[in-house]
Design a protein around this motif. Structure first.
Motif, short mmCIF file in Angstrom:
data_model
loop_
_atom_site.label_atom_id
_atom_site.label_comp_id
_atom_site.label_asym_id
_atom_site.label_seq_id
_atom_site.Cartn_x
_atom_site.Cartn_y
_atom_site.Cartn_z
N TRP A 27 0.81 -1.22 0.00
CA TRP A 27 0.00 0.00 0.00
C TRP A 27 0.84 1.26 0.00
CZ3 TRP A 27 -4.71 -0.65 -1.48
CH2 TRP A 27 -5.34 -1.87 -1.25
N LYS A 28 2.08 1.21 0.52
CA LYS A 28 2.85 2.44 0.61
C LYS A 28 3.96 2.52 -0.42
CE LYS A 28 1.78 3.68 5.25
NZ LYS A 28 2.28 4.01 6.58
N ILE A 29 4.34 1.40 -1.02
CA ILE A 29 5.43 1.47 -1.99
C ILE A 29 4.92 1.10 -3.38
CG2 ILE A 29 7.70 0.61 -2.60
CD1 ILE A 29 8.13 0.09 0.38
N LEU A 30 4.42 -0.11 -3.55
CA LEU A 30 4.07 -0.56 -4.89
C LEU A 30 2.90 0.23 -5.48
CD1 LEU A 30 4.34 -4.45 -4.87
CD2 LEU A 30 5.95 -2.77 -5.70
N LEU A 31 1.87 0.48 -4.67
CA LEU A 31 0.67 1.12 -5.22
C LEU A 31 0.95 2.55 -5.70
CD1 LEU A 31 -2.27 0.56 -5.78
CD2 LEU A 31 -2.82 1.52 -3.58
N PRO A 32 1.60 3.42 -4.89
CA PRO A 32 1.90 4.77 -5.41
C PRO A 32 2.78 4.72 -6.66
CG PRO A 32 2.29 4.68 -3.05
CD PRO A 32 2.01 3.29 -3.49
N ILE A 33 3.81 3.87 -6.64
CA ILE A 33 4.67 3.79 -7.83
C ILE A 33 3.85 3.33 -9.03
CG2 ILE A 33 6.66 2.63 -8.84
CD1 ILE A 33 7.88 2.44 -6.13
N GLY A 34 2.98 2.35 -8.80
CA GLY A 34 2.15 1.84 -9.89
C GLY A 34 1.25 2.91 -10.47
N LEU A 35 0.63 3.72 -9.60
CA LEU A 35 -0.27 4.77 -10.07
C LEU A 35 0.50 5.80 -10.90
CD1 LEU A 35 -2.63 5.41 -7.06
CD2 LEU A 35 -3.28 4.75 -9.35
N VAL A 36 1.65 6.26 -10.37
CA VAL A 36 2.45 7.25 -11.09
C VAL A 36 2.90 6.66 -12.43
CG1 VAL A 36 4.61 8.54 -11.05
CG2 VAL A 36 3.19 8.42 -9.01
N ASN A 37 3.30 5.39 -12.38
CA ASN A 37 3.78 4.73 -13.59
C ASN A 37 2.69 4.66 -14.65
OD1 ASN A 37 5.99 3.36 -14.84
ND2 ASN A 37 4.74 1.51 -14.70
N LEU A 38 1.47 4.37 -14.21
CA LEU A 38 0.36 4.30 -15.16
C LEU A 38 0.14 5.66 -15.80
CD1 LEU A 38 -1.87 2.53 -16.29
CD2 LEU A 38 -3.34 3.28 -14.46
N PHE A 39 0.26 6.71 -14.99
CA PHE A 39 0.07 8.06 -15.51
C PHE A 39 1.15 8.39 -16.55
CE2 PHE A 39 0.51 12.69 -15.23
CZ PHE A 39 -0.79 13.05 -15.52
N VAL A 40 2.41 8.08 -16.20
CA VAL A 40 3.51 8.33 -17.13
C VAL A 40 3.29 7.53 -18.41
CG1 VAL A 40 5.99 8.16 -17.47
CG2 VAL A 40 5.10 8.85 -15.26
N ALA A 41 2.82 6.30 -18.25
CA ALA A 41 2.59 5.45 -19.43
C ALA A 41 1.55 6.09 -20.33
CB ALA A 41 2.13 4.07 -18.99
N ALA A 42 0.50 6.68 -19.72
CA ALA A 42 -0.53 7.33 -20.53
C ALA A 42 0.07 8.47 -21.33
CB ALA A 42 -1.66 7.82 -19.62
N VAL A 43 0.95 9.26 -20.68
CA VAL A 43 1.59 10.37 -21.39
C VAL A 43 2.45 9.83 -22.53
CG1 VAL A 43 3.25 12.25 -21.16
CG2 VAL A 43 1.56 11.86 -19.37
N VAL A 44 3.23 8.78 -22.24
CA VAL A 44 4.11 8.19 -23.26
C VAL A 44 3.29 7.73 -24.46
CG1 VAL A 44 5.55 6.19 -23.73
CG2 VAL A 44 5.96 7.54 -21.69
N VAL A 45 2.15 7.08 -24.18
CA VAL A 45 1.35 6.56 -25.28
C VAL A 45 0.69 7.70 -26.04
CG1 VAL A 45 -0.70 5.21 -25.83
CG2 VAL A 45 0.94 4.36 -24.18
#
Lengths: 186, 361
Positions: free
Chosen positions: B333-351
């Motif tokens: 909840w404190k490490i993987l989930l925040p990183i995952g959310l930010v990563n998804l956002f960055v991925a959206a920008v990349v795409v």
């Protein structure tokens, strides 16, 4: 040939879901009722699948079996043990239950028989409806669903925040006597 | 350039249905038989591999006595397991006790159904593939929860509770990482996801986003299948054997087999989503190099990648100590989930801006 197989499948899934739904309400072991409920949900997902709504069927299993039934089982596990049985319902509860179920049945049958369902002709249905659903959800025109989608997201967000607030530990501050919310859950 | 036509068993069965019912039924029967044989043999091979790898990590030899280098050891163990007495504890909920291992096994088998082994080896290619996989893996959770509860044993119950909490939590991160790949390939269909990697695998095509998603997915999936370092649900030093304490004989074999097949599934899914599945190693534009890579058959690429990831999972087991329950929850909840959310956002920008290497669209 295809038609016959589909008909057989439809009736078996329908019978299956009705029988299991009856078992859900008549079972006295609450966890077994949860398992029967899972069966009902899976067979209704199968009915969606036969209507060509694959995405809906997938989401049905994802949300209801993977989410709701699992949470239900989880909650029951916290409270009950194997030997406990549900109480036998009293006569009044039985009567009111039958009355409520019967009137709901009557109303839904009446509504369903009065509604005209527009039937899609063969070939009018798109092959893959996943992309179409995605476009509809992001469409802000008159036919789009972006507003309900966003409203539901807000609702879920507020529910999540509410859950966190309830689950947070509260401590009484010594100096002021005020209840203050601990920022870190230890 | 290869076009990578995908043929599935379901398609062939549907074709056969137009001429005769029995042809279609024959294909389905063949698929079932093939799956059963595949699962049984794969389970035995994986158990043997696990014991050998474990042995060599600890400077032992592992099984050596039965057959050449102990190759028949798992066969012997399987036969022993099948002949054991099957005990249902007194005052257990018998129906659920019997149902639970089957549910867990169903969850595993159903995922196997859509796995693209190679362009010509796939049972069904459903167009909601990724949703389907996340959906049917819910059956495994139910199997574990019901198995633990119906045994009427405290160790089982605690193990099942831990497993449930762990799987539900880590499913969130795994799904977020999955969504990154869905964004990249623009499809939920597994064969389409593999084909979208013809110019290069997603793990290295998107400026680090792919690698982060890969790591999150792999870690979260390891937790979802309850493997060390996330094996609190059956931590033998504290809970005897966790949710399957009261299981014996054939039903224990089901749990055990499902666990090992799940390990294969995690490796296979990770390689399908991030390492190109059966797609050979391609670099966009390097035609000669790509043609050379195409000489290695697609099925072999899939097997190689999956086998490597299975080895990595075993490597994890002998490298990391088991986490505590609170550490486990904090990691999610404190490490993987925040990183995952930010990563998804960055991925959206990349795409959105087509920033990844060799954009196809």
């Amino acid at each position: 040939m295809n038609e016959a197989i589909l008909t057989v499948l439809f009736y078996s899934f329908a019978a299956f879901s009705v029988l299991l739904a009856l078992a859900v309400v008549t079972s006295r072991r609450i966890l077994r009722a949860a398992v029967y409920l899972m069966g009902v949900l899976v067979s209704s997902a199968a009915l969606f699948l036969m209507l060509g709504a694959e995405f809906l069927a997938g989401v049905q299993i994802l949300v209801y079996v993977g989410g709701i039934v699992v949470l239900l089982v989880f909650a029951v596990m916290l409270t009950r043990s194997v030997e406990l049985l549900e109480d036998r319902p009293s006569m009044i509860r039985k009567l009111t239950g039958f009355l409520a179920a019967g009137s709901f049945f009557a109303v839904s049958v009446a509504v369903l028989s009065m509604t005209q369902f527009p039937v899609l002709r063969d070939g009018a249905r798109p092959d893959s409806n996943v992309a179409a659903i995605g476009r509809k959800l992001l469409d802000y025109g008159p036919e789009g669903y972006v507003l309900p989608f966003e409203v539901i997201s807000l609702l879920l967000l507020s529910a999540v925040i509410g859950g966190i607030v309830i689950a947070r530990k509260t401590a009484v501050s010594r100096a002021t006597g005020d209840v203050e919310i601990m920022t870190e859950i230890q | 350039m290869n076009t990578w036509e995908v043929t599935t068993l379901a398609e062939r069965s549907a074709e056969a249905l137009s001429s005769s019912f029995w042809g279609a039924a024959g294909y389905l029967g063949l698929a079932m038989l093939g799956m059963a044989g595949f699962v049984a043999v794969l389970g035995m091979v994986l158990i043997y591999a696990e014991r050998k790898v474990a042995g060599h990590f600890q400077c032992r030899l592992g099984p050596m006595r039965v057959g050449w280098h102990g190759t028949l050891q798992t066969v012997a163990d399987t036969v022993k397991l099948l002949l054991k007495e099957d005990i249902v504890p007194y005052q257990a909920d018998k129906m659920l006790h019997i149902l639970a291992p089957l549910l867990m096994f169903i969850g595993t088998i159903l995922v196997l159904l859509v796995l693209p082994f190679s362009p010509i080896v796939q049972v069904a290619d459903v167009n909601i593939g990724v949703v389907y996989i996340t959906a049917v893996s819910g059956f495994s959770v139910l199997g574990i929860l019901l198995g633990g509860w119906s045994s009427n044993n405290k160790w089982s119950l605690i193990g099942a509770m831990r497993a449930g909490a762990q799987i539900i939590s880590y499913e969130v991160s795994a799904t977020l990482a999955l969504l990154v790949v869905v964004l990249f390939s623009g499809s939920l269909q597994l064969s389409e996801i593999v084909r979208s990697q013809a110019e290069g695998w997603w793990i290295w095509r998107a400026h680090g986003v792919g690698i982060v998603a890969f790591l999150i997915f792999f870690i979260a999936s390891t937790a979802e299948i309850n493997r060390t370092p996330f094996d609190m649900p059956e931590g033998e030093s504290e809970l005897t054997a966790g949710f399957h304490t009261e299981y014996s004989g054939l039903r224990f074999a089901f749990f055990f087999l499902a666990e090992f097949i799940n390990m294969f599934l995690v490796a296979a899914l990770t390689s399908t989503l991030f390492l190109g599945g059966w797609m050979p190693f391609h670099i966009g534009g390097f035609e000669n190099f790509n043609a050379l890579m195409d000489l290695i058959p697609a099925g072999l690429w899939f097997t190689g990648k999956t086998a490597f990831l299975v080895f990595v999972l075993m490597w994890f087991r002998w490298s990391f100590p088991r986490l505590r329950v609170d550490q486990l929850m904090r990691l999610e909840w404190k490490i993987l989930l925040p990183i995952g959310l930010v990563n998804l956002f960055v991925a959206a920008v990349v795409v959105l801006y087509g920033l990844y290497f060799f954009p196809v669209r």
